[in-house]
Design a protein around this motif. Structure first.
Motif: not given
Length: 148
Positions: A101-104, A41-45, A109-116, A20-31
């Protein structure tokens, strides 16, 4: 006998979380935008969901040293995503928060991750997804107890 069952549980857990970490993290990282690291990303969240956050708190959560978190935060300040605000009560304490800008960036990013991630979650169904998340959250709580 319990030892064999626990061995099976540990092996299955390791195998499943690795995949899960390997494949999903890879897809998220690409996005993600090229200039955002998983730590950023963790800090933004985290900053989006919490007020009066200090660098020490983030260092503890990310299990990194204070010098490492200072470096990560400095890069985020330079990108215009985070602002440092000295405490009114104690000038030694500095709070971190998102800029507009951080909020934007967080929203994009959240929208991108959701779609992934959403297509995978929808395949297992909401009930199983909530069960899975509940177990992960419980494991997270147990791990956090080790920090205390």
């Amino acid at each position: 006998m319990a030892n064999e069952r626990m061995t099976e549980i540990v092996e299955r857990y390791e195998r499943a979380t690795y995949m899960i970490n390997r494949r999903l993290s890879s897809k998220v990282k690409e996005g993600l935008p090229n200039d955002i690291t998983p730590e950023q990303l963790f800090i933004l969240r985290y900053l989006k969901r919490n007020n009066d956050v200090s660098s020490s708190e983030l260092a503890d959560l990310l299990c990194v040293g204070k010098s490492t978190i200072t470096s990560v935060i400095s890069r985020m300040v330079n990108k215009g995503y985070v602002v440092r605000t000295p405490s009114q009560e104690d000038r030694r304490v500095v709070y971190l928060s998102l800029t507009e800008e951080g909020d934007r960036q967080h929203s994009r990013i959240e929208e991108t991750i959701y779609h992934i991630i959403e297509p995978y979650i929808s395949k297992i169904g909401e009930a199983k997804a909530f069960e899975y998340i509940a177990v992960l959250e419980h494991i997270s709580e147990v791990l956090m107890m080790d920090l205390e």
